[in-house]
Design an enzyme around this catalytic site. Structure first.
Site, PDB file in Angstrom:
ATOM      1  N   ASP A 295       0.867  -1.164   0.000  1.00 31.51           N
ATOM      2  CA  ASP A 295       0.000   0.000   0.000  1.00 31.51           C
ATOM      3  C   ASP A 295       0.916   1.230   0.000  1.00 31.51           C
ATOM      4  O   ASP A 295       2.141   1.125   0.138  1.00 31.51           O
ATOM      5  CB  ASP A 295      -0.975  -0.010   1.187  1.00 31.51           C
TER       6      ASP A 295
HETATM    7  C1  NOJ Z   1      -3.928   3.963   0.010  1.00 35.69           C
HETATM    8  C2  NOJ Z   1      -5.140   3.100   0.149  1.00 35.69           C
HETATM    9  O1  NOJ Z   1      -5.096   2.399   1.373  1.00 35.69           O
HETATM   10  C3  NOJ Z   1      -5.315   2.096  -0.974  1.00 35.69           C
HETATM   11  O2  NOJ Z   1      -6.540   1.465  -0.830  1.00 35.69           O
HETATM   12  C4  NOJ Z   1      -5.177   2.761  -2.302  1.00 35.69           C
HETATM   13  O3  NOJ Z   1      -5.377   1.828  -3.333  1.00 35.69           O
HETATM   14  C5  NOJ Z   1      -3.812   3.390  -2.383  1.00 35.69           C
HETATM   15  N1  NOJ Z   1      -3.673   4.399  -1.342  1.00 35.69           N
HETATM   16  C6  NOJ Z   1      -3.538   4.029  -3.745  1.00 35.69           C
HETATM   17  O4  NOJ Z   1      -4.303   5.139  -3.917  1.00 35.69           O
END
Ligand code: NOJ
Length: 751
Positions: A295
């Site tokens: 993430d």
């Molecule tokens: C953080 C989020 O937790 C995740 O769900 C998302 O896909 C990513 N950022 C990318 O934007």
């Protein structure tokens, strides 16, 4: 394109064509896979270590400062030319993606196509209901269709990869990300995960109208303590496997090409460094052959977690755990070159990660056509088409849950003369887009007020007043709202949350209506006029007063572009509401976590016994249970029969039940099948959903609803940590929600 790259791609064409569906089985698939693996061998043989590491890098500018907003910088061009990036986040649009891709395949030595990723969570330009709302439809086919539309639009804008579906089980509505998933239940969650993966990926990922799915957040992110985002998940391995991992397994089985590691830790190990999750379970047990992305900055955050003392240590731990691509932390980029050079990280591990990423690029057909979905004409013609808008309206209608309808106040009579549409969400085109709205725009949203006007045309006069804002403290608008209410025959009162109160970092410590909205409900109810409460929100709200006093309540979540039309369809009876709650609604936040599939305990709350598991000041039951939802008609359940009362562990349980529409209108009912395993080597939940069906019936009509449930689906992780069905006695219910229903029993025997 230069001559050399043409030659290169012609060579790849030979190994990947012709495309076959992902589901092609047996020797054909093996031969195809073999050809891809050999092609990857030869790519790996010609890449420098830096270029290999480049494949593991997902690059993004800062959140509000991406290539789309400000064009490609010289630095970024150099990065691509040097082969030091494998994927871009937040790059979309055929113009920009074509140019980025051109640099990668024509100007770099590596000549490996880039992968463009974007959060397409509930639609790209045509915004559908938020995932929690879509789950309330209990209609996987409709969810697959809506996801297909999202894939068509996103792919037409050059996007290859979405960070969805979000398949986290969420049993704590304080957690704002509950809006992005399918709610509290592993069975419903698995059905929605499968539908979404199919919708995004279609039958063949090399079809340019598909996009690559990413099941996230692996794992147990929804178990964040206190419902506080990014917080620790303190759960047992058994609960992890039997509850939280179930939808992930379904997504993998449906062919999801990627997974995203979650931010949280489980039992002391953050997911981005969790070998048990990323390798033992995902690769060794489930045989997943795609890749895992971190993430946002989650590898860098290993230092905050306190599991790595340096960024180099974080890089090593993550890669060795099985995390292939680094989203935005640059920890791999900055540290892997030295770690590989000095032998601290083996070249073999690096190659394995690169191989997984290249494999997926092959599956997407990027080596055959790196510009696979870069066509400016399609980019224009695919967006917001009438059929996409119609699909959004259809999905939105099915997502609405009727919570209360005293004296059949709904549907509204066609001869109603004056309607007041009141509340901060009445004429609001922004918030119904919901969190993760993609490229959805408020100007394309049909507000509730628009929808009511569309539905009544000239036949009624429609008044409106905001009353108050969603979260402000000002009540100056109450007077105007009360005046409008007094002039009307009926009031549609729209209250709830703003879009940013749920989604990432949208945790709340209460589940009440924010700001002065509760007071607004009271003053409007004080007019004595009939009120229909329309809730718009990204999570269950605690609304005990409204549940008792307001005659009709519709839960509409955030429904996206077609909000007003879909609610109008339901308010005026063009369709009967048919959604059912995918998550329990508590009476108060103090009951949280609350979910139907809880354990019985040694002292269940089944009587007025003081020394039982209950609250002294509140019933243990929710305000509205999981699976609950009313229609404009009524249904009766009868004649539940089982083909056999005694089944072997490899058998299939077959149940029939008669459903009758006992009301005056046609309608859909979602018939639900639950079981309870009475005694096991470990304790079992009091009820587990094991089947559901949406059935349409005309007034007075009956249908036999058949269920076939493999006994294997009653398996759980036993005392020996092995997943299997244990022989014994079971109760089975078929009914309209997780409460009640027709009941019978059966035995599972060893044979
Ligand atoms: C953080 C989020 O937790 C995740 O769900 C998302 O896909 C990513 N950022 C990318 O934007």
């Amino acid at each position: 394109m230069k001559k050399t790259s043409l030659f290169l791609f012609a060579g790849f064409l030979a190994v990947t064509a012709p495309h076959r569906p992902l589901c092609a089985a047996g020797p054909a698939r093996e031969a195809r896979n073999d050809r891809v693996e050999r092609a990857i061998d030869s790519i790996l043989a010609r890449l420098t270590p830096e270029e290999k590491i480049g494949q593991l890098l997902q690059y993004s500018g800062r959140w509000s400062d991406t290539v789309v907003n400000r064009g490609i910088t010289l630095e970024e061009r150099a990065l691509i030319r040097q082969g030091r990036v494998g994927s871009f986040l937040n790059a979309f649009g055929t113009g920009i993606t074509r140019e980025l891709q051109r640099i990668a395949v024509e100007e770099s030595h590596a000549r490996i196509p880039l992968l463009f990723g974007l959060d397409v969570i509930h639609g790209f330009r045509t915004t559908f209901p938020i995932p929690l709302a879509q789950a309330a439809s209990w209609d996987p086919a409709a969810v697959e269709r809506s996801t297909r539309v999202a894939a068509r639009e996103a792919s037409a804008a050059g996007v290859h990869w979405t960070f969805g579906p979000m398949v986290d089980i969420a049993r704590d509505p304080r957690w704002g990300r509950i809006a992005e998933g399918a709610g509290e239940d592993p069975f419903l969650g698995a059905a929605m995960a499968t539908a979404q993966v199919r919708g995004y990926q279609g039958r063949d990922l090399s079809d340019p109208t598909t996009i690559l799915a990413c099941a996230k957040h692996f794992a147990a992110y929804g178990a964040a303590e206190g419902g506080r985002d990014y917080n620790t998940a303190e759960i047992s391995e058994r609960t992890l496997r039997d509850v939280y991992l179930v939808p992930f397994k379904a997504a993998v089985d449906a062919g999801a090409g990627t997974l995203m590691a979650s931010f949280n830790e489980i039992d002391g190990v953050p997911s981005s460094a969790n070998k048990h999750l990323l390798t033992d379970i995902l690769r060794n047990e489930w045989k997943f052959d795609g890749f895992v992305v971190s993430d946002w900055n989650s590898i860098g955050e290993l230092l905050n977690h306190g599991i790595a003392a340096t960024r180099a240590e974080a890089a090593q731990k993550s890669l060795e755990a099985g995390l292939d691509m680094d989203m935005a932390s640059d920890v791999y980029r900055d540290n892997l070159p030295a770690l590989v050079k000095n032998g601290k990280v083996s070249a073999k591990i690096l190659d394995t990660a690169v191989r997984r990423i290249l494999r997926i690029k092959f599956r997407l057909g990027l080596f055959d056509d790196p510009y696979r979905s870069c066509n400016p004409e399609t980019e224009k013609s695919e967006m917001l088409t009438p059929s996409h808008i119609a699909a959004a309206r259809e999905m939105a209608r099915e997502s609405i849950v009727l919570l209360k309808n005293q004296s059949d106040l709904l549907p509204l009579r066609r001869d109603t003369k004056t309607i007041a549409v009141i509340g901060p969400l009445a004429d609001n085109r922004h918030d119904p887009l919901g969190p993760w709205k993609g490229l959805g725009e408020a100007k394309n949203v049909v507000s509730l007020l628009d929808g009511v006007r569309n539905a009544v045309g000239n036949s009624a006069s429609v008044l409106t007043a905001r009353g108050c804002t969603i979260s402000g403290t000002d009540t100056a608008g109450f007077g105007e709202a009360v005046s409008a209410a007094r002039c009307a025959d009926v009031i549609v009162l729209a209250v709830g949350e703003s879009m940013d109160m749920s989604g990432e970092a949208g945790s709340r410590s209460t589940l009440d209506l924010p700001g002065r909205q509760e007071d607004l409900v009271h003053v409007i109810m004080g007019t004595g006029k009939p009120v229909i409460l329309v809730l718009m929100n990204g999570r269950p709200l605690a609304i005990p007063w409204e549940a008792e006093h307001v005659p009709a309540i519709l839960e509409t979540w955030f429904l996206g572009l077609q909000t007003g039309n879909a609610i109008g369809d339901v308010l005026f009876g063009a369709v009967a509401p048919s959604g059912k709650l995918p998550v329990s609604f508590p009476r108060t936040v103090g009951q949280v976590p609350i979910y139907y599939g809880h354990k019985n305990t040694g002292r269940p709350d089944t009587s007025n016994e003081h020394f039982s598991s209950r609250y002294i000041d509140l019933p243990s039951s929710p305000l509205y249970p999981f699976g609950y939802g009313l229609s404009y008609t009524t249904f009766s359940y009868s004649d539940l029969t089982l083909e056999r009362q005694s089944l072997g562990t490899a058998d299939t349980l077959r149940a029939n039940m008669t459903l009758t529409n006992t009301g005056q209108r046609e309608g859909d009912e979602i018939v639900q099948l639950y079981v309870r395993d009475l005694a096991g080597s470990v304790t079992r939940p009091v009820k587990e959903l094991k089947g559901f069906q949406r059935v349409h019936l005309a007034p007075g009509a009956s249908a036999i609803v058949p269920f076939s449930v493999p006994v294997a689906s009653f398996a759980f992780t036993g005392l020996d940590m092995k997943k299997k069905v244990e022989p014994g006695s079971f109760i089975l219910w078929v009914g309209p929600s997780s409460v009640g229903g027709e009941q019978t029993t059966f035995e599972v025997v060893e044979r």
